[in-house]
Design a protein around this motif. Structure first.
Motif, PDB file in Angstrom:
ATOM      1  N   ARG A  73       0.818  -1.216   0.000  1.00  0.00           N
ATOM      2  CA  ARG A  73       0.000   0.000   0.000  1.00  0.00           C
ATOM      3  C   ARG A  73       0.849   1.262   0.000  1.00  0.00           C
ATOM      4  NH1 ARG A  73      -2.211   3.570  -1.151  1.00  0.00           N
ATOM      5  NH2 ARG A  73      -4.306   4.349  -0.690  1.00  0.00           N
ATOM      6  N   ARG A  74       2.004   1.202   0.655  1.00  0.00           N
ATOM      7  CA  ARG A  74       2.872   2.379   0.765  1.00  0.00           C
ATOM      8  C   ARG A  74       4.087   2.305  -0.145  1.00  0.00           C
ATOM      9  NH1 ARG A  74       4.503   3.651   6.792  1.00  0.00           N
ATOM     10  NH2 ARG A  74       5.162   5.605   5.801  1.00  0.00           N
ATOM     11  N   ALA A  75       4.380   1.127  -0.688  1.00  0.00           N
ATOM     12  CA  ALA A  75       5.653   0.912  -1.384  1.00  0.00           C
ATOM     13  C   ALA A  75       6.799   1.397  -0.503  1.00  0.00           C
ATOM     14  CB  ALA A  75       5.671   1.616  -2.741  1.00  0.00           C
ATOM     15  N   THR A  76       6.678   1.061   0.774  1.00  0.00           N
ATOM     16  CA  THR A  76       7.687   1.409   1.773  1.00  0.00           C
ATOM     17  C   THR A  76       7.891   0.190   2.658  1.00  0.00           C
ATOM     18  OG1 THR A  76       6.985   3.726   1.779  1.00  0.00           O
ATOM     19  CG2 THR A  76       8.302   2.976   3.648  1.00  0.00           C
ATOM     20  N   ARG A  77       9.130  -0.285   2.761  1.00  0.00           N
ATOM     21  CA  ARG A  77       9.389  -1.514   3.509  1.00  0.00           C
ATOM     22  C   ARG A  77       9.701  -1.163   4.956  1.00  0.00           C
ATOM     23  NH1 ARG A  77      13.520  -6.407   1.716  1.00  0.00           N
ATOM     24  NH2 ARG A  77      12.766  -7.942   3.235  1.00  0.00           N
ATOM     25  N   VAL A  78       8.699  -1.283   5.806  1.00  0.00           N
ATOM     26  CA  VAL A  78       8.847  -0.994   7.224  1.00  0.00           C
ATOM     27  C   VAL A  78       8.786  -2.312   8.002  1.00  0.00           C
ATOM     28  CG1 VAL A  78       7.822   1.301   6.995  1.00  0.00           C
ATOM     29  CG2 VAL A  78       6.349  -0.654   7.513  1.00  0.00           C
ATOM     30  N   PRO A  79       9.361  -2.376   9.210  1.00  0.00           N
ATOM     31  CA  PRO A  79       9.209  -3.579  10.030  1.00  0.00           C
ATOM     32  C   PRO A  79       7.734  -3.874  10.299  1.00  0.00           C
ATOM     33  CG  PRO A  79      10.909  -2.125  10.927  1.00  0.00           C
ATOM     34  CD  PRO A  79      10.205  -1.343   9.851  1.00  0.00           C
ATOM     35  N   ALA A  80       7.352  -5.128  10.168  1.00  0.00           N
ATOM     36  CA  ALA A  80       5.952  -5.518  10.361  1.00  0.00           C
ATOM     37  C   ALA A  80       5.882  -6.980  10.768  1.00  0.00           C
ATOM     38  CB  ALA A  80       5.147  -5.285   9.081  1.00  0.00           C
ATOM     39  N   GLY A  81       4.853  -7.330  11.523  1.00  0.00           N
ATOM     40  CA  GLY A  81       4.680  -8.712  11.945  1.00  0.00           C
ATOM     41  C   GLY A  81       3.277  -8.978  12.431  1.00  0.00           C
ATOM     42  N   THR A  82       2.767 -10.166  12.138  1.00  0.00           N
ATOM     43  CA  THR A  82       1.419 -10.542  12.566  1.00  0.00           C
ATOM     44  C   THR A  82       1.336 -10.632  14.081  1.00  0.00           C
ATOM     45  OG1 THR A  82       1.082 -11.791  10.527  1.00  0.00           O
ATOM     46  CG2 THR A  82      -0.384 -12.292  12.365  1.00  0.00           C
TER      47      THR A  82
END
Length: 272
Positions: A202-211
């Motif tokens: 959605r952002r074309a930005t690779r940020v830290p993320a996790g379920t």
């Protein structure tokens, strides 16, 4: 032939009443800990391996309290209520902590049921898509677990450039185990979490993320799983709301015959 990587990863050994022992498998390593789908499948295996099991899974909610570390873990799987048609479960996965006690890394609930033949239909038809063999296979990068799947993107690939130009969060793809493995409830639970974080697209930005938490609903029965065999599943995932460090995403999985096998909904943490 050696045991499939998937079966190695979800393998459990009884460890007293309502408990099992397992181990994190390096073939499913993610950025931090194992791929969440294989951990969810391992938890579900505690239910399906329990001697008091009634029926087959219809719902599984997994809450990831912490990353599963290397080595052994203990899984408690307790049938807290059994009715005529449904059975309700609580689960907890723990590992030895630094203080000598047990640290909880996962909690979960599950519902199994004895399904009976009734009227039914699917109000979610599979989208039209090119056949999987006409598409290029996704090239794994950055995480070992990606090698465990043959993925072929139809729409919404990982952005080629991280420039903030994202316009949507929809991904559609074909996916199956690599090497091939007949579909069952465990592999279906894992596949429900196969999509990369929607915030990246959605952002074309690779940020830290996790379920943080995922709920999977199983619409398949044994006959539908058998018809699916080792074929591809068509998967679709889309984000819904992104706010204050969390977003939710929904996903659907169909077999090549267009049968809806499972749907999922998860809440995901992301960091600026």
């Amino acid at each position: 032939m050696s045991e499939h990587f998937f079966d190695q990863a979800v393998a459990l050994q009884p460890d007293g009443e309502h408990a099992f022992r397992g181990a994190a498998h390096p073939a499913w390593a993610n950025m931090v800990g194992p791929f969440g789908g294989i951990t969810a499948a391992s938890a579900l295996n505690g239910v399906l391996s329990h001697p008091k099991l009634l029926g087959a899974p219809i719902a599984l909610t997994v809450n990831y309290a912490a990353a599963l570390g290397p080595g052994d873990y203990r899984l408690a799987a307790v049938p807290v209520r059994t009715n005529r048609s449904t059975q309700h479960w609580t689960l907890a996965m723990t590992q030895p902590g630094a203080d000598g006690g047990e640290d909880t890394v996962l909690t979960a609930t599950a519902v199994t049921a004895a399904r009976r033949e009734t009227w039914g239909l699917s109000d979610a038809p599979m989208p039209t898509a090119p056949a999987p063999h006409t598409l290029d296979r996704f090239k794994p990068f950055g995480a070992e677990w990606l090698k465990r799947y043959d993925m072929r993107t139809v729409h919404g690939a990982v952005p080629a450039t991280w420039d903030g130009s994202g316009e949507h969060s929809l991904t559609q793809l074909w996916v199956r185990d690599e090497p091939g493995r007949p579909l069952d409830f465990l592999s279906l639970a894992s596949l429900a979490d196969v999509f990369y974080p929607r915030v990246w697209l959605r952002r074309a930005t690779r940020v830290p993320a996790g379920t943080v938490s995922i709920t999977t609903y199983f619409h398949a029965d044994a006959a539908m799983l058998a018809r699916s065999g080792t074929g591809y599943l068509f998967g679709q995932a889309r984000g819904q709301a992104f706010s204050n460090g969390f977003f939710d995403q929904t996903a659907q999985l169909w077999n090549e015959g267009g049968e809806l096998l499972a749907t999922s909904h998860q809440i995901v943490y992301y960091k600026e």
